[in-house]
Write an enzyme that holds these catalytic residues in place. Structure first.
Site, PDB file in Angstrom:
ATOM      1  N   SER A  96      -0.221  -2.831  -2.374  1.00  0.00           N
ATOM      2  CA  SER A  96      -0.083  -2.791  -0.922  1.00  0.00           C
ATOM      3  C   SER A  96       0.935  -1.715  -0.539  1.00  0.00           C
ATOM      4  CB  SER A  96       0.297  -4.166  -0.390  1.00  0.00           C
ATOM      5  OG  SER A  96       0.193  -4.206   1.010  1.00  0.00           O
ATOM      6  N   ASP A 114     -11.135  -6.023   1.510  1.00  0.00           N
ATOM      7  CA  ASP A 114      -9.750  -5.946   1.969  1.00  0.00           C
ATOM      8  C   ASP A 114      -9.721  -5.769   3.487  1.00  0.00           C
ATOM      9  OD1 ASP A 114      -7.054  -5.424   2.423  1.00  0.00           O
ATOM     10  OD2 ASP A 114      -6.818  -4.328   0.541  1.00  0.00           O
ATOM     11  N   HIS A 173      -7.122  -8.766   0.010  1.00  0.00           N
ATOM     12  CA  HIS A 173      -6.041  -7.795  -0.182  1.00  0.00           C
ATOM     13  C   HIS A 173      -5.333  -7.926  -1.521  1.00  0.00           C
ATOM     14  CE1 HIS A 173      -3.240  -4.752   0.895  1.00  0.00           C
ATOM     15  NE2 HIS A 173      -2.207  -5.557   1.022  1.00  0.00           N
TER      16      HIS A 173
END
Length: 719
Positions: free
Chosen positions: A576, A651, A683
């Protein structure tokens, strides 16, 4: 005699060697959640308060624990409960005792809620809900149930809203920013329900593809990208008695965020914090719950960079004309006492540390109980604070990371904590006498394994002033005369802290695994990360990844200074924001970082959502130079080392466009990263596939960093 002594010494030596030989190193299946043999510290699930009595559930039995003596008393068995239930319970861990003094438990089941009277050993009440219900919110006083089906809100069996696609009711809004985690808010007695209504019909739809069908189907999500139209939120108030709804008359909701909803104790007013789209101006507003009209704006807060309210106001239980407001206006999150006219009466807490949470109150002592970083930025400790004098008294031991639950009176806490050498400890603590009763001291789940060593220290940030905390994980068989490759594990963004004084200093299972495979694993919490105050965080404003990267370079240079680190073999991995950092470090510092694995990376902040992205970057229109500088597609030609991008095809946080746009930029620049897609994940990769994920990451570093010779300048092109 000497012969006997020599024989004894030989036996001791052989025994020691045998013990060492028997120790094994943990596998990914044992270290990664989702692994078939995942090992974790022993726990007691479902611990809760029944007034001032501690409730200790098990699979088959439910016990009460006297907080003064520790004496356990059997309250009921699973067999007794299941005799009255249609849908049998597999265990008692999830039952609740929310009514002090009443011998009743609350059970959530597929068809609704059930109240079981364990004095009469019979069902007391049942509360049905419709099928496909989600986002359940049961009020303990009125016993009304709010829930959603698809995009609409229901209370009990009544449909409260009937909205078309593109309008969502009763669910979290503003992308779960500003501390928002739910979309329904019962008044104190459960007579009224405030709820969010989010019109996102003007928000561009983003297509995600479901490949489980023979012909892939499109799943469109509403995704408000930075600088583009945002959804519009209003707040409704529903009355179950007359089944009528009013909406707060806040005016045009365009480019406004309504957050941190709370009720007045008398249920006549609703308070919320409004934030403008620039996120540099917050207002605490009071609305009439009867008419929806604005009663008054109590006060406003501004900041040249951003404000970020994350906590609703909390009224003093002994004086409903006063409330506690949390703010970072002095640089750290602290508690402020206000009256309902909006006048600041005093600052309750202060110092170069921050309040992390309010756990509750002791009404008789006029104390608020908090969790804070006062002892260390790496810790969470519990304190009771006198609201009048501000005097703070610590509760429990001063080490480690604590998570506490306060009893109804505020006299006791259930204290769960860990420290670097303690995997989990659970105590009941009398907070006035600071005396504890131990319920559990868990063993190290890896006590019979050969484990790496962990060290924590500080280095200076790139500003040459700020101390940054780091963690080093070394192999169990560490040899200081050898040269080891190193991997930097990074996140680096707001609202996250990668190392602490909890068990194993917060090291992840993969960190331990890779250390035992012969790597030095290094983690540094750079400026911009959590628990260090506002200035520490917002120095990255409008240039996400730049200052953070400079600090990570300081960490890598520190690694190079260590005699046992091969400075020519430093890799980096993160997910991320950490995926953004990983990619950025390989592109901005290609002669320092040689191999990287970036999971779910943000590549271009233009493609990220409004609420988070614009807080830290402003809009692309207002900050074009910042968006250009931080757009990693513009640096694709700098790639010299080996870079693996991993992305999930579903995602909806960091959409796949980031990874795919980077692939195109690299093709255009004639550089050659690698790409791996995880189908049907969002995600991150959860469940059984998480082990596969870490096997994939491990293989990449083994192939590119451990066994390969040092990369020369330009290597990676034409592979």
């Amino acid at each position: 005699m000497k012969r006997i002594l020599r024989l004894t010494l030989c036996m001791v030596l052989l025994t020691s060697i045998n013990v060492m030989a028997q120790k094994q190193q943990p596998t990914l299946e044992e270290l990664i959640p989702g692994g078939s043999k995942f090992r974790f510290a022993e726990n007691i699930y479902g611990l809760q308060w029944w007034g001032d009595v501690c409730i200790k559930p098990g699979i088959d039995s439910l016990f009460s624990v006297n907080p003064k003596t520790g004496k356990e008393t059997l309250l009921l068995t699973r067999r007794q409960v299941n005799e009255a239930l249609e849908n049998k319970l597999p265990h008692l861990y999830t039952v609740q005792l929310p009514w002090p003094g009443e011998k009743k438990i609350l059970i959530g089941q597929a068809k609704g809620y059930v109240i079981y009277d364990f004095e009469k050993h019979a069902l007391d009440q049942t509360f049905a809900r419709k099928e496909r219900a989600a986002n359940l919110d049961f009020n303990l006083q009125s016993k009304h149930t709010a829930y959603t089906i698809n995009n609409n809100l229901y209370v009990d069996q009544t449909e409260v809203t009937n909205e078309p696609e593109g309008v969502v009711c009763g669910q979290p809004v503003h992308r779960n920013e500003f501390g928002i985690s739910k979309g329904t808010f019962w008044s104190p007695k459960g007579n009224l329900l405030a709820f969010y209504r989010m019109d996102e019909s003007m928000v561009t739809q983003y297509p995600l593809v479901d490949i489980t069908q023979r012909i892939g189907t499109v799943n469109n999500i509403r995704y408000p990208m930075a600088g583009m139209p945002s959804h519009k939120v209003t707040v409704g108030v529903y009355n179950p008695e007359n089944q009528k709804t009013i909406y707060l008359d806040a005016g045009d909701p365009t480019d406004r965020f309504f957050t941190n909803i709370s009720w007045a104790p008398d249920e006549k007013s609703i308070y919320l914090i409004e934030v403008n789209r620039n996120q540099n101006h917050a207002k605490l507003c009071q609305y009439s719950a009867e008419t929806g009209k604005l009663v008054k704006t109590l006060f406003e807060e501004t900041h040249p960079k951003y404000v970020e309210p994350q906590h609703p106001i909390i009224f003093l239980p002994w004086d409903h004309t006063k409330f506690i407001y949390q703010s970072q206006k002095d640089g750290y999150n602290h508690l402020y006492l206000y009256n309902t006219e909006g006048k600041e009466l005093k600052q309750i807490t202060s110092g170069n540390w921050l309040v992390q949470d309010i756990l509750g109150f002791n009404e008789k002592k006029k104390e608020v109980v908090i969790a804070s970083t006062e002892n260390s930025p790496l810790q969470t400790n519990v304190f009771r604070v006198n609201v009048t004098s501000g005097k703070r008294t610590p509760i429990g031991n001063a080490e480690g990371v604590h998570q506490a639950t306060l009893s109804a009176s505020g006299n006791y806490i259930i204290d769960r904590y860990s420290s670097p050498q303690t995997s989990r400890c659970i105590d009941i603590i009398d907070i006035q006498k600071n005396k504890s009763i131990n319920l559990l001291t868990a063993k190290d789940p890896f006590e019979n394994y050969e484990m790496p060593s962990i060290e924590v220290g500080t280095i200076k940030a790139a500003d040459e002033t700020t101390d940054l905390y780091y963690r080093i994980v070394k192999p169990a068989n560490f040899d200081p005369t050898k040269k080891y490759p190193a991997i930097v594990y990074v996140y680096g963004g707001p609202h996250a802290q990668m190392l602490n004084n909890g068990f194993q200093n917060g090291a992840r299972g993969w960190d331990l695994y890779m250390a035992n495979k012969g790597y030095i694993i290094f983690t540094l919490d750079n400026r911009g990360s959590s628990n260090r105050g506002l200035e520490f965080e917002n120095c990255t404003f409008r240039r996400l990844g730049i200052e953070e990267g400079k600090d990570q370079v300081k960490g890598a240079e520190f690694l190079q200074s260590l005699p046992y680190v091969d400075g020519n073999r430093i890799g980096v991995h993160g997910w991320s924001f950490g995926g953004h950092m990983t990619t950025a470090l390989l592109l901005r510092y290609p002669n320092l970082f040689k191999v990287g694995v970036a999971g779910g990376p943000v590549i271009d902040w233009n493609y990220y959502e409004i609420m988070y992205g614009e807080r830290y970057m402003d809009t692309p229109q207002a900050n074009p130079e910042g968006y250009k500088e931080t757009n990693l597609n513009n640096l694709a030609g700098n790639l010299k080392g080996h870079l693996l991008i991993i992305h999930d095809d579903h995602d909806d946080t960091c959409v796949p466009q980031h990874a795919l746009s980077f692939m195109k930029a690299c093709i255009d620049a004639r550089t050659y990263p690698d790409l791996f897609i995880y189908p049907n994940h969002k995600h991150n990769v959860a469940g059984r596939d998480r082990v596969h994920l870490h096997e994939k990451i491990t293989r990449y570093f083994e192939e590119k960093l451990s066994l390969s010779p040092t990369l020369s300048k330009g290597e990676g092109e034409g592979r």
